[in-house]
Design a protein around this motif. Structure first.
Motif, short mmCIF file in Angstrom:
data_model
loop_
_atom_site.label_atom_id
_atom_site.label_comp_id
_atom_site.label_asym_id
_atom_site.label_seq_id
_atom_site.Cartn_x
_atom_site.Cartn_y
_atom_site.Cartn_z
N LYS A 1 -0.02 22.55 49.24
CA LYS A 1 1.34 22.12 49.56
C LYS A 1 1.29 21.10 50.69
N ARG A 2 2.28 20.19 50.70
CA ARG A 2 2.36 19.22 51.79
C ARG A 2 2.71 19.92 53.09
N GLY A 3 3.68 20.84 53.04
CA GLY A 3 4.08 21.57 54.24
C GLY A 3 5.59 21.55 54.43
N LEU A 4 6.04 22.09 55.57
CA LEU A 4 7.46 22.17 55.89
C LEU A 4 7.91 20.95 56.67
N PHE A 5 9.13 20.50 56.40
CA PHE A 5 9.80 19.48 57.20
C PHE A 5 11.12 20.10 57.63
N VAL A 6 11.22 20.42 58.92
CA VAL A 6 12.39 21.12 59.46
C VAL A 6 13.29 20.12 60.16
N ILE A 7 14.58 20.14 59.84
CA ILE A 7 15.55 19.22 60.45
C ILE A 7 16.57 20.03 61.24
N ILE B 1 10.36 13.00 48.97
CA ILE B 1 9.53 12.00 48.29
C ILE B 1 8.08 12.13 48.73
N LEU B 2 7.87 12.45 50.02
CA LEU B 2 6.52 12.59 50.56
C LEU B 2 5.91 13.96 50.24
N GLY B 3 6.67 14.83 49.57
CA GLY B 3 6.12 16.11 49.12
C GLY B 3 6.43 17.30 50.00
N PHE B 4 7.24 17.13 51.03
CA PHE B 4 7.56 18.23 51.94
C PHE B 4 8.61 19.17 51.33
N SER C 1 -1.91 27.94 55.95
CA SER C 1 -3.29 27.68 55.53
C SER C 1 -3.37 26.72 54.35
N ASP C 2 -2.41 26.81 53.45
CA ASP C 2 -2.43 25.95 52.26
C ASP C 2 -1.53 24.73 52.41
N HIS C 3 -1.17 24.41 53.67
CA HIS C 3 -0.31 23.26 53.94
C HIS C 3 -1.12 22.12 54.56
N ASP C 4 -0.73 20.89 54.26
CA ASP C 4 -1.38 19.72 54.86
C ASP C 4 -0.99 19.54 56.32
N CYS C 5 0.29 19.79 56.63
CA CYS C 5 0.79 19.48 57.97
C CYS C 5 2.14 20.14 58.18
N PHE C 6 2.74 19.86 59.33
CA PHE C 6 4.09 20.33 59.65
C PHE C 6 4.86 19.17 60.26
N ALA C 7 6.16 19.06 59.94
CA ALA C 7 6.98 18.00 60.50
C ALA C 7 8.34 18.55 60.90
N CYS C 8 8.93 17.94 61.92
CA CYS C 8 10.22 18.39 62.42
C CYS C 8 11.01 17.18 62.92
#
Length: 310
Positions: free
Chosen positions: A70-76, A108-111, A137-144
């Motif tokens: 998975k790409r990971g979470l993007f929290v807004i 679009i970026l997969g988050f 563990s199965d995520h590429d990164c985290f974004a906020c």
């Protein structure tokens, strides 16, 4: 939205700042923490540093691994309305446009996108620690992304109280969120950082090559604050502009650049492009003479240890 058109928003813009009852001319000195060294131990410390440097064997690291499951979470965090009595925090009209653009771009970026609205300080802190305790563990990164009013010294406002930027980043340090250790943690902040206006200067159009320094990972052990990137809408002490109809110039330009070049350029180059587009193409338009024809430039601080391609 093309990256050219997104930057030409010179309609009436509103700064994401805090109007206080105190004298707005009051300024606080920046505090810089430095490690002190006495005369007695300076020589031994220098010897130790030289010894460590001689032992370090550089490894050439190119890209972050971005092919996990998975790409990971993007929290807004979208803070539009406030209930703080000690300050005058105006409603942030236009912020919902930024949220929608960020959500679309992140997907679009997969988050996987999580959005939160007008949370109080404790609610935000609880959310951040909850996200940090998840298994990434199965995520590429985290974004906020943090969309709010702000002030000096990295102050960001929850619905009921002041916060600091480190309240958002600290839970994701490698010693606290081990499943994201060695992975990118990205933070995008649309907020004023005080109430100064950027001065303008007319210069000849110039071009320059962008030089990206390659980072090297010297040992298996990592600093707990490594692999963070913090991208801010404006420089320290200055306004961040937002338009009620079109959103903020920073977020809209960021989304435009990520949409167009997110899969072809590394993140440092993407954000440098955002800086350039905002610096050259944006100018405020306001009926207030003091707020009219003002410029701005975003800024980012990178502690990434590899190149990042989405």
């Amino acid at each position: 939205m093309s990256d050219e058109s997104s930057c030409k928003q010179n309609k009436a813009a509103t700064p994401d700042h805090v109007e206080t009852t105190e004298d707005s001319s009051e300024r606080y000195e920046d505090i810089v923490d430095a490690a002190g060294m006495t005369e007695d131990n300076s020589e031994s410390n220098e010897d130790m540093v030289d010894s460590v440097q001689r032992k370090v064997q550089p490894i050439h690291v190119k890209d972050y691994k971005m092919d996990h499951g998975k790409r990971g979470l993007f929290v807004i965090f979208n803070q539009k309305e406030f209930k703080i009595r000690s300050t005058t925090l105006k409603k942030r009209d236009g912020t919902d446009i930024d949220e929608a653009s960020l959500k679309e771009t992140a997907e679009i970026l997969g988050f996987k996108v999580k959005t939160h609205h007008d949370l109080e300080r404790k609610e935000i802190q609880d959310k951040m620690w909850k996200y940090a305790k998840k298994d990434h563990s199965d995520h590429d990164c985290f974004a906020c992304a943090i969309l709010t009013h702000g002030g000096q010294d990295d102050v960001l406002y929850a619905a009921d109280d002041e916060m600091k930027l480190n309240h958002f980043t600290e839970p994701f340090q490698a010693d606290k969120c081990k499943s994201l250790a060695g992975k990118p943690k990205l933070f995008f902040v649309q907020a004023c950082r005080a109430d100064q206006l950027n001065k303008n200067i007319l210069v000849d159009q110039v071009s320059a090559d962008t030089i990206d320094a390659s980072n090297q990972l010297a040992q298996v052990r990592l600093p707990v604050q490594a692999d963070f990137l913090i991208s801010l809408a404006t420089t320290a002490e200055h306004y961040a502009w937002r338009n009620e109809r079109y959103g903020s110039i920073f977020i809209q330009t960021l989304c435009s650049v990520l949409n167009k070049y997110g899969h072809t350029l590394d993140l440092h180059k993407l954000l440098t492009r955002v800086n350039g587009m905002v610096a050259y193409n944006f100018e405020s338009w306001s009926q207030s003479k003091n707020m009219n024809h003002k410029k701005k430039i975003p800024t980012f601080t990178s502690r990434l240890t590899r190149d990042l391609y989405f």
